[in-house]
Design a protein around this motif. Structure first.
Motif, PDB file in Angstrom:
ATOM      1  N   LEU A  84       0.846  -1.158   0.009  1.00 27.58           N
ATOM      2  CA  LEU A  84       0.155  -0.195  -0.010  1.00 27.58           C
ATOM      3  C   LEU A  84       0.686   1.256   0.030  1.00 27.58           C
ATOM      4  O   LEU A  84       0.690   2.162  -1.011  1.00 27.58           O
ATOM      5  CB  LEU A  84      -0.914   0.146   1.238  1.00 27.58           C
ATOM      6  N   GLY A  94       2.371   2.095  -3.275  1.00 22.59           N
ATOM      7  CA  GLY A  94       1.507   2.364  -4.174  1.00 22.59           C
ATOM      8  C   GLY A  94       0.950   1.240  -5.165  1.00 22.59           C
ATOM      9  O   GLY A  94       0.196   1.304  -6.060  1.00 22.59           O
ATOM     10  N   ARG A 120      -4.564  -0.427  -4.736  1.00 26.56           N
ATOM     11  CA  ARG A 120      -5.622   0.526  -4.868  1.00 26.56           C
ATOM     12  C   ARG A 120      -6.793   0.331  -4.187  1.00 26.56           C
ATOM     13  O   ARG A 120      -7.751  -0.228  -4.678  1.00 26.56           O
ATOM     14  CB  ARG A 120      -5.961   0.916  -6.310  1.00 26.56           C
ATOM     15  N   ASN A 139      -9.376   1.900  -3.024  1.00 23.54           N
ATOM     16  CA  ASN A 139     -10.641   2.601  -3.117  1.00 23.54           C
ATOM     17  C   ASN A 139     -11.510   2.008  -4.201  1.00 23.54           C
ATOM     18  O   ASN A 139     -12.786   2.215  -4.077  1.00 23.54           O
ATOM     19  CB  ASN A 139     -10.315   3.982  -3.629  1.00 23.54           C
ATOM     20  N   ALA A 165      -4.817   3.325   7.395  1.00 19.97           N
ATOM     21  CA  ALA A 165      -4.474   3.990   6.047  1.00 19.97           C
ATOM     22  C   ALA A 165      -5.832   3.795   5.111  1.00 19.97           C
ATOM     23  O   ALA A 165      -5.908   4.376   4.195  1.00 19.97           O
ATOM     24  CB  ALA A 165      -3.292   3.427   5.465  1.00 19.97           C
ATOM     25  N   LEU A 166      -6.086   2.399   5.116  1.00 19.41           N
ATOM     26  CA  LEU A 166      -7.221   2.130   4.265  1.00 19.41           C
ATOM     27  C   LEU A 166      -8.409   2.932   4.663  1.00 19.41           C
ATOM     28  O   LEU A 166      -9.125   3.176   3.702  1.00 19.41           O
ATOM     29  CB  LEU A 166      -7.599   0.514   4.490  1.00 19.41           C
ATOM     30  N   GLN A 219      -8.348   5.915   5.647  1.00 17.60           N
ATOM     31  CA  GLN A 219      -8.247   7.285   5.152  1.00 17.60           C
ATOM     32  C   GLN A 219      -8.319   7.208   3.453  1.00 17.60           C
ATOM     33  O   GLN A 219      -8.890   8.311   2.958  1.00 17.60           O
ATOM     34  CB  GLN A 219      -6.816   7.875   5.430  1.00 17.60           C
ATOM     35  N   ARG A 220      -7.703   6.289   3.095  1.00 19.65           N
ATOM     36  CA  ARG A 220      -8.002   6.409   1.520  1.00 19.65           C
ATOM     37  C   ARG A 220      -8.962   5.942   1.109  1.00 19.65           C
ATOM     38  O   ARG A 220      -9.444   6.332  -0.028  1.00 19.65           O
ATOM     39  CB  ARG A 220      -6.612   5.492   1.205  1.00 19.65           C
ATOM     40  N   LEU A 241       0.429  10.184   3.024  1.00 20.93           N
ATOM     41  CA  LEU A 241      -0.825   9.878   3.844  1.00 20.93           C
ATOM     42  C   LEU A 241      -0.652  11.204   4.937  1.00 20.93           C
ATOM     43  O   LEU A 241      -1.583  11.511   5.569  1.00 20.93           O
ATOM     44  CB  LEU A 241      -0.804   8.729   4.766  1.00 20.93           C
TER      45      LEU A 241
END
Length: 907
Positions: free
Chosen positions: A133, A136, A139, A141, A168-169, A171-172, A440
Motif C-alpha cells: 500500500l 502504491g 488501490r 478505493n 490507512a485504508l 483514510q484512503r 498520507l
C-alpha cells in the motif's frame, strides 16, 4: 439453511452455482446474517463469530460479488503459513485451477511472491500488504479488502503495523471492507472504527465440548453455555498426560493435539508416548515419505520413529520440508496424536477432534508463573472440531490444583475478552516516516490527523482523552529525530521525505536500523566494492546486531539454546563492521550459524557448533535475508554513492542467506522448490555442487545413475531431471500483466507481446521494433545477416552509445549461462571502448552469471522483464530516454530499484 432455499438480494444463480461447484450445500448462521447485512451488495461488514462458524465463506461471498463487478480482491491473513494455504485454496476456487476460473490469483508474503504483481485476487500478510500500500501497489478505493483473523490487532509486536494498515485504508477509502474476527467483547468498537455494519454470532456450528478432568472426574460444558455437568469417560478420569491421551483414543476422540510450552516437552512426550503404540502400515508409509521428502536434520530419526506409530511432534525445530510432510500427514489422517508448541495455533485448518491442555501455568521464560490467557485458550481450543471435518470437537483441561481449577472454570465460560489497541506500544518513528513516504501526511498537523483514524484514538477518545494530549509531544520528538538523521527535511511547515527516507520506508526496517546501515555504507563503501566476500561475515553480524533483533522495539527475534563460546571466538577473528558485544552470546551464535548456513554447511553440523536447530535456522535465515534486502535497497540511494556492483553483491548475499547455499547451488535449489522435487533442499544441492554439478545444464548431461547415487533416491533424481527439462525459467514474470495493460494504453501491446513470445532472431527484431517507438534515440540493427560475429543492436542518444546482444533460451536450457552472457564482449571487441556493452537475456541469467557480473566493470546484464519495464517507463513519459540509457549502461546486473520513473504497476 440449504442454499437453494436462501432468498437475499444478489444471491442469484451465479452465486448459488459457484457455491454448489465448491461442494457447499447450506449456509451457517453467520453466513446467513452476513447475506442479510448486504455482503454481496458491497456493504462493509465486521464479522465476529467463534472458530468453525464459517467466517471464511463470508469473505468468499464478498470476493465473488466483487470479481463479478470488476473489483480487485485483497485478502489479508495473519501468518505466512495461512497465506500459503489460502493461496492453494483460492487458486482452486477462483483461479486457474477452478472449474470456472474467475481471476488471476497472486500471493505476496515477503518470503514468497507468486502470480502477477497486480493480480485480480491478491493474498498477502498484513505486514506485506502495508508495504504494498505504501509503495502504491494496492488501490483499495476500488477493491474488496477482506481482513482475516483481525483480532491480532491486540498483539504488541504486530498490532501497531496492522492498525496502521487499517487506518490507512480507512483514510484512503475502501470499495468494501470485510473484517473476520473471533468473538471479542467489544466488537462494536472495531466495527464503528472501520465504519462497518456489525454482524455477530456466539453460535459455533460444530459444538465444542469443554471438559475439565480433575480428581478423577470429568466436568463438561459446551462452548457458549455457562452450566456444566459431570460426564462419564469410562471410569476414573486419568491425570497423567500420556494416560489421558490413551483414554481419549479409547473414546474415539482422535486425532488429538496436545499443546506444550516448550519444544523439548513436545519432543520428549512424543517419543515417550509413541512407545505405547504399535507400528502401523500407514505410519511406516509416512515415515518413508519423511525420508523421501525431507533432508536429514537433528529431528529426523525421532520424527520417523514416531510417525511409524501415528505419533508426531510439531515445533520450531522442524525444517520446512519436515513440517510440510508432517502437516500433510495430519491433514490426511495419518497422525493420531501430535504434541506441539503454539506453532499449530495460527489458524491453519487441521482435522483435530480434540485439543488437550495439560499445563495451565507457564514454567519458563518471561511468562513464568503466569497462567494461560483466555484469549490464547480460545484460539487454541478453536483448532478442535473444524467445520466440514467433524460433527463435534473437544477441549480437555487438566488442572493441577485448586487454583488452576478455578482458572479452568473461568476459561470455559462464554464471556469474551476486550480488544484494546496496542498502537503506541512501539515507537513512532517508523510509523511517521511511512505516513510521509506514502503521502498520507505531509506535516505535523496531518500526521496528527492520521492518528485520529486509528483504533487507539477511537477508543481513547471515549475512555481517557487526556492521554491523547501527550501524543503530540511524542510525535514532535519522533519528527525531530527523523530530521536529525536526514530521513526527512522541513520546508516551513511541510515535511518532505529524502531519498534516504523513502528507501527506508520501502524496506520496512526500523529507521534506527537504516541509520546504522547508512554509516556502514558510508564508511565501508570501498571495502564492499573491492573485497565484498571478505565483508560478508561483517554484514551478517551487522544484520543480526541491528535493532530489528535486539532493539527496544525489535521486529524479529533471535533464537538461543544455551551458552556456547565457540561462536564468540570465531567472530573475534573476523573483520566485523560493527562492534562485537562479548556479553551477547545470542547475537554471536546466530551470526555464526547464519554465516555457516549461507555457505551451505549441513544443518546437523551447524546445530552441533552453534546449538541452533534446523527449524530455527530456517526462520532466522528468512529474517536476516529480509534485513539484508533492506540494505540492498539503501545501496541504491544516490547519497551513498554505491555502485551497481555493490547492490548486486548485496542481492546475492541475501539470496545465499535465504536459501542457505552459495550461488553455485541456487539455480538447482529454486527449480527443485518450484517443482516440488521430493527431498531436494540445500544439503542435497550442496552434494551436487561437491560433485561438480553447478548448472542446470550439468543436471541434464549427467547420467541418471550418477544423479541417483548423489541424491540417494531414483525418484528424487528423476523428478529433478523432469523439473529442469520442463521449465523456461525459475521465477515468474510478475510484471507481465502490468506490462500488457500499460502497453495497450500507449499502443504498443502487439510489440510487447512479440517481445514476450519470440525467441532467437525474431526476438531481436521485436526488441528493435519496440525501441524504435521512442523517437529521441537511434536504433541500428548491426547484425543484419551480412556481418559476421557482430552484436545485434546499437542504440545512440547524444554522447551515449549502447551495444546490445540479445540472448534467449530454449526449454532444455532454461537459463542463460556465462558463455552466452559474455559473448557481447568478444563480438564488440572492435567497437569504441566508450560504448557500453549490454546483454539482454530472456528469460533470466543463471546464478553463475549474476555472481561474475557483480564484480564486472565492462558489461551489463539485463533480464527481459526488467528491460521491458524500463522501455515502457520511457514510452509512458515518466522516465527520460537519456536516464534510461545511463541506467542501462551501469556495469553489473541491472537493478530496477536504481531506475527512476514511475513503475508500470502504479499506472
Amino acid at each position: 439453511m440449504e442454499i437453494q432455499s436462501v432468498v437475499a438480494n444478489g444471491f442469484d444463480d451465479f452465486i448459488k452455482g459457484t457455491l454448489t461447484s465448491w461442494g457447499i450445500q447450506s449456509l451457517t448462521v453467520i453466513q446467513q446474517r452476513a447475506l442479510d447485512a448486504g455482503v454481496i451488495q458491497g456493504e462493509s461488514i465486521f464479522v465476529s463469530a467463534p472458530t468453525s462458524s464459517g467466517k471464511t465463506l463470508v469473505g468468499e461471498l464478498a470476493a465473488l460479488a466483487g470479481l463479478r463487478n470488476g473489483r480487485q480482491i485483497i485478502y489479508l491473513v495473519s501468518h505466512k503459513a495461512l497465506a500459503d494455504q489460502k493461496y492453494l485454496d483460492f487458486r482452486q476456487r477462483f483461479g486457474e485451477e477452478a472449474p470456472i476460473p474467475l481471476a488471476s490469483v497472486g500471493l505476496s508474503t515477503g518470503d514468497r511472491e507468486e502470480g502477477d504483481v497486480d493480480a485480480q485476487f491478491m493474498i498477502a500478510t498484513y505486514e506485506k500488504a502495508l508495504g504494498l500500500l505504501l509503495a502504491g501497489q494496492l488501490r483499495p478505493n476500488d477493491s474488496v479488502v477482506i481482513a482475516d483473523e483481525l483480532q491480532i490487532l491486540r498483539e504488541d509486536g504486530r498490532g501497531p503495523e496492522i492498525e496502521t494498515l487499517c487506518s490507512a485504508l480507512r483514510q484512503r477509502g475502501i470499495g468494501q471492507f470485510i473484517a473476520l474476527t473471533a468473538t471479542v467483547e467489544n466488537a462494536e468498537d472495531l466495527a464503528g472504527w472501520m465504519e462497518c455494519k456489525m454482524v455477530s454470532s456466539s453460535h459455533r456450528d460444530i459444538p465444542l465440548h469443554q471438559e475439565i478432568w480433575f480428581n478423577g472426574q470429568a466436568h463438561a460444558t459446551t462452548f457458549g453455555q455457562e452450566q456444566g455437568e459431570l460426564v462419564d469417560v469410562g471410569g476414573r478420569a486419568p491425570f497423567n498426560v500420556e494416560d489421558v491421551v490413551s483414554k481419549l483414543l479409547e473414546l474415539d476422540r482422535g486425532p488429538i493435539l496436545v499443546f506444550t510450552e516448550t519444544r523439548r516437552e513436545a519432543t520428549q512426550l512424543a517419543e515417550s508416548f509413541s512407545q505405547r503404540r504399535p507400528k502401523q502400515s500407514r505410519g511406516i508409509e509416512l515415515s518413508n515419505q519423511l525420508e523421501l521428502f525431507s533432508e536429514p536434520t537433528e529431528s529426523s530419526n525421532s520424527l520417523r520413529a514416531n510417525a511409524e506409530r501415528h505419533v508426531t511432534f510439531h515445533t520450531a525445530d522442524l525444517s520446512p520440508q519436515e513440517r510440510q510432510v508432517i502437516e500433510r500427514g495430519i491433514s490426511e489422517g495419518d497422525i493420531d496424536v501430535c504434541f506441539a508448541t503454539t506453532t499449530l495455533a495460527a489458524g491453519v485448518n487441521f482435522p483435530f477432534r480434540t485439543i488437550l491442555f495439560w499445563k495451565l501455568t507457564y514454567e519458563y521464560f518471561e511468562r513464568k508463573g503466569t497462567r494461560i490467557a483466555r484469549w490464547d485458550y480460545r484460539n487454541m481450543s478453536g483448532r478442535a472440531g473444524r467445520l466440514g471435518m467433524h460433527e463435534k470437537g473437544y477441549a480437555i483441561i487438566l488442572p493441577k490444583n485448586q487454583v488452576e481449577l478455578g482458572h479452568a472454570n473461568q476459561l470455559v465460560l462464554p464471556e469474551n475478552d476486550r480488544l484494546e489497541s496496542r498502537y503506541f506500544s512501539v515507537g513512532l518513528r517508523k510509523t511517521i516516516l511511512s505516513l510521509l513516504a506514502a503521502g498520507l501526511a505531509d506535516s505535523l498537523e496531518s500526521v496528527m490527523g492520521f492518528f485520529r483514524n486509528t483504533l487507539y484514538w477511537y477508543q481513547t477518545l471515549e475512555t481517557n482523552p487526556v492521554k491523547l494530549q501527550a501524543l503530540e509531544a511524542k510525535t514532535i520528538d519522533a519528527i525531530n529525530w527523523l530530521l536529525d538523521h536526514r530521513l526527512i527535511t522541513k520546508e516551513e511547515t511541510e515535511l518532505l521525505v529524502t531519498p534516504f527516507g523513502a528507501a527506508t520506508a520501502s524496506t520496512g526496517l526500523l529507521p534506527s536500523t537504516t541509520v546504522q546501515f547508512a554509516r556502514i555504507l558510508e564508511v565501508y563503501r570501498n571495502r564492499l566494492e573491492d573485497a565484498f566476500e571478505d565483508a560478508i561475515p561483517g554484514l551478517i553480524h551487522a544484520a543480526v546486531s541491528s535493532e530489528e533483533f535486539i532493539g527496544k522495539h525489535r521486529t524479529r527475534f533471535l533464537t538461543f539454546q544455551k551458552e556456547e563460546y565457540e561462536s564468540l571466538s570465531i567472530l573475534r577473528g573476523l573483520n566485523l563492521l560493527v562492534r562485537l558485544d562479548p556479553a551477547n552470546l545470542q547475537v554471536a551464535q546466530c551470526a555464526h550459524a547464519i554465516l555457516l548456513f549461507s555457505q551451505g554447511e549441513q544443518e546437523r553440523k551447524i546445530a552441533y557448533r552453534t546449538n541452533i536447530t534446523s527449524g530455527n535456522l530456517h526462520r532466522l535465515s528468512n529474517d536476516v535475508a529480509w534485513v539484508l534486502e533492506g540494505l540492498q535497497k539503501l545501496s541504491c540511494v544516490p547519497e551513498f554513492q554505491c555502485s551497481q556492483n555493490v547492490t548486486n553483491h548485496l542481492a546475492m548475499l541475501s539470496r545465499m542467506v535465504r536459501w542457505g547455499a552459495p550461488p553455485e547451488a541456487l539455480d538447482v535449489l529454486r527449480i527443485a522448490q518450484k517443482h516440488q522435487v521430493p527431498g531436494l533442499g540445500r544439503q542435497r544441492a550442496m552434494a551436487l555442487v561437491a560433485q561438480g554439478i553447478t548448472t542446470l545444464k550439468d543436471v541434464l548431461t549427467i547420467s541418471i545413475d550418477k544423479l541417483t547415487s548423489i541424491l540417494r533416491h531414483q525418484t528424487r533424481a528423476e523428478a529433478l531431471v523432469q523439473a529442469v527439462s520442463s521449465v523456461s525459467g525459475i521465477t515468474e514474470d510478475r510484471l507481465k500483466h502490468a506490462h500488457s495493460r500499460v502497453a495497450k494504453s500507449v499502443g504498443v501491446d502487439e510489440l510487447v507481446n512479440e517481445c514476450n513470445t519470440q525467441l532467437g532472431t525474431p526476438y531481436e527484431a521485436a526488441i528493435a521494433a519496440l525501441l524504435r517507438e521512442e523517437p529521441s534515440w537511434v536504433v541500428t540493427e548491426i547484425d543484419d545477416g551480412k556481418r559476421q560475429n557482430d552484436p545485434d543492436l546499437m542504440v545512440q542518444l547524444g554522447t551515449i552509445t549502447i551495444i546490445i546482444e540479445c540472448k534467449t533460451t530454449q526449454k532444455k536450457v532454461p537459463l542463460i549461462g556465462k558463455e552466452e552472457a559474455w559473448a557481447v564482449l568478444q563480438k564488440a571487441a572492435d567497437y569504441d571502448r566508450s560504448y557500453k556493452r549490454v546483454t539482454l537475456g530472456k528469460p533470466q541469467f543463471d546464478e553463475t552469471c549474476k555472481k561474475k557480473v557483480a564484480g564486472a566493470h565492462d558489461i551489463t546484464l539485463i533480464e527481459h522483464n526488467v528491460f521491458i519495464e524500463g522501455v515502457l517507463r520511457v514510452l509512458l513519459g515518466s522516465l527520460s530516454a537519456q536516464s534510461f540509457l545511463e541506467w542501462l549502461g551501469q556495469p553489473g546486473l541491472s537493478d530496477l530499484q536504481r531506475l527512476g520513473g514511475k513503475p508500470t504497476y502504479k499506472e
